[in-house]
Design a protein around this motif. Sequence first.
Motif, mmCIF file in Angstrom:
data_model
loop_
_atom_site.group_PDB
_atom_site.id
_atom_site.type_symbol
_atom_site.label_atom_id
_atom_site.label_comp_id
_atom_site.label_asym_id
_atom_site.label_seq_id
_atom_site.Cartn_x
_atom_site.Cartn_y
_atom_site.Cartn_z
ATOM 1 N N THR A 145 55.787 13.169 119.070
ATOM 2 C CA THR A 145 55.174 11.933 118.577
ATOM 3 C C THR A 145 53.840 11.655 119.241
ATOM 4 N N LYS A 146 53.824 11.718 120.588
ATOM 5 C CA LYS A 146 52.577 11.384 121.279
ATOM 6 C C LYS A 146 51.453 12.322 120.878
ATOM 7 N N PRO B 105 55.058 5.556 115.741
ATOM 8 C CA PRO B 105 56.001 5.098 116.763
ATOM 9 C C PRO B 105 57.240 4.460 116.165
ATOM 10 N N THR C 62 56.603 -2.452 122.055
ATOM 11 C CA THR C 62 57.411 -1.237 121.962
ATOM 12 C C THR C 62 56.593 -0.069 121.446
ATOM 13 N N ASN C 63 55.688 -0.334 120.493
ATOM 14 C CA ASN C 63 54.836 0.755 120.013
ATOM 15 C C ASN C 63 53.949 1.283 121.136
ATOM 16 N N LEU D 176 59.690 6.429 125.724
ATOM 17 C CA LEU D 176 59.954 6.325 124.293
ATOM 18 C C LEU D 176 60.993 5.224 124.083
ATOM 19 N N THR D 177 60.672 4.249 123.252
ATOM 20 C CA THR D 177 61.612 3.157 123.020
ATOM 21 C C THR D 177 62.794 3.648 122.204
ATOM 22 N N THR E 258 55.955 3.489 123.389
ATOM 23 C CA THR E 258 56.202 4.814 122.835
ATOM 24 C C THR E 258 55.009 5.745 123.011
ATOM 25 N N HIS F 117 61.041 5.639 116.909
ATOM 26 C CA HIS F 117 62.046 4.706 117.420
ATOM 27 C C HIS F 117 63.298 4.720 116.544
ATOM 28 N N ILE G 130 64.788 2.426 127.161
ATOM 29 C CA ILE G 130 63.661 3.362 127.108
ATOM 30 C C ILE G 130 64.102 4.733 127.586
ATOM 31 N N TYR H 244 65.560 13.902 122.189
ATOM 32 C CA TYR H 244 64.741 12.796 122.686
ATOM 33 C C TYR H 244 63.465 13.317 123.330
ATOM 34 N N GLN I 213 59.577 12.766 122.132
ATOM 35 C CA GLN I 213 58.497 12.266 122.996
ATOM 36 C C GLN I 213 57.241 13.095 122.835
#
Lengths: 112, 168, 112
Positions: free
Chosen positions: A39-40, A78, B115-116, B125-126, B119, A82, B138, A32, A36
């Motif tokens: 992705t960002k 995103p 939600t986007n 982060l969803t 994130t 998810h 989250i 996870y 994070q």
Amino acid sequence: MTREVIGMAFILVGIMFDFFGVLGLVRLPDVYNRLQAATKCVTFGSAGILLGVFIIQGFNNFGFKALLGIVFIFLTSPVAAHAIARAAHRSGIPLTKETVVDQYQEDNELKD
Amino acid sequence: MTLQNRSRLFVFIFSFLVWLALTSVRDMEEVVAGLIVAALVTIVAGKFLITSEKSGHILRRIFSAIKYLIKFLWEMMKANFHVAFIVIHPYLPIKPGIVKIKTKLTKDSAITVLTNSITLTPGTLTVDLSPEKNEIYIHWIDVLSTDVEKNTKTIGGKFEKLLTEVFE
Amino acid sequence: MRLLRWFIGLLIIAAFLYGNFFIYDGIILYKLINVILFCALFVLFRVLFGPSPADRIVAVDILGILIVGLLAILGLVFDQSFFMDIGLIWALMSFIASLAFAKILEGRYLDD
């Protein structure tokens, strides 16, 4: 000439953040946290590169393709993150030892 | 004009403009090909873009959308510097956990955008949405509190008000 | 111990950056492409040694976004816009692949 300098600056910043994101993918402890950081930073970095390409090229079809790529990355990455996070949690991949709270797990146990 | 036809017209014009932007048009044949492709797209997926009547003034909604976009980009910059700081630090200062927040938004599109945004903003982060679509789970990289109301204010509160103005 | 590992990593990265920007002789865009390929090496590390399947899926997803940026820069080098076409399609396919992998990881298949 100025346009090219500004575009190259955007590309440089983008590559820098790409690098930080990938470093996070290697260093952080569980799925996870890796998701994070990666992705960002990688989304922002690639968007920066594409924006730089758009600034250098201007309003021809190369530039428009780069703009479309920015919109596309911002919409899709995103959602993919998810989906992967939810699948990882449901398939029982544990969180790292440093985790302090997991309200998702608590609610799932409440329902069963 | 019914809602579906308006949606189809909008999709047709939009996809044709994208075609014109992507191919540097030199002669008539490319324009005709673009018209055919846009018509195909409209037949397959035309009625899904606009699905409900919106209330409120269009200009005010566009203004809120621009305000939302600026806020979102600023938060995203902050998120990236935050992640860069954590990654460079030798001892990795993280305190992760999964928390729950509530949302008042009802439309699917509004929840997707919320939600986007969550994130891509600092440290969050969803993970999942509850089946009743009023709670979001989250993953937070630096948990400050485990109280639901307080977390709702810190994580979702900054976007929720603007998104209500844009979508509902 | 941890500090020592951090320092060794820093040395490796610094050595790469020094070699790339001061010893390697090429135009600036090639040097930037080398940095992205170095990032891709980190991602491949995660693909090969990821402890759980979710780690590998995350790495493949991130690799897809990195490649879009690389193809944009490659298009600038050769001044051809079709590289951006490949990038857009690559982003699309990688997004769909991530969703499909996530679904399989969750334990659901095509008929669900």
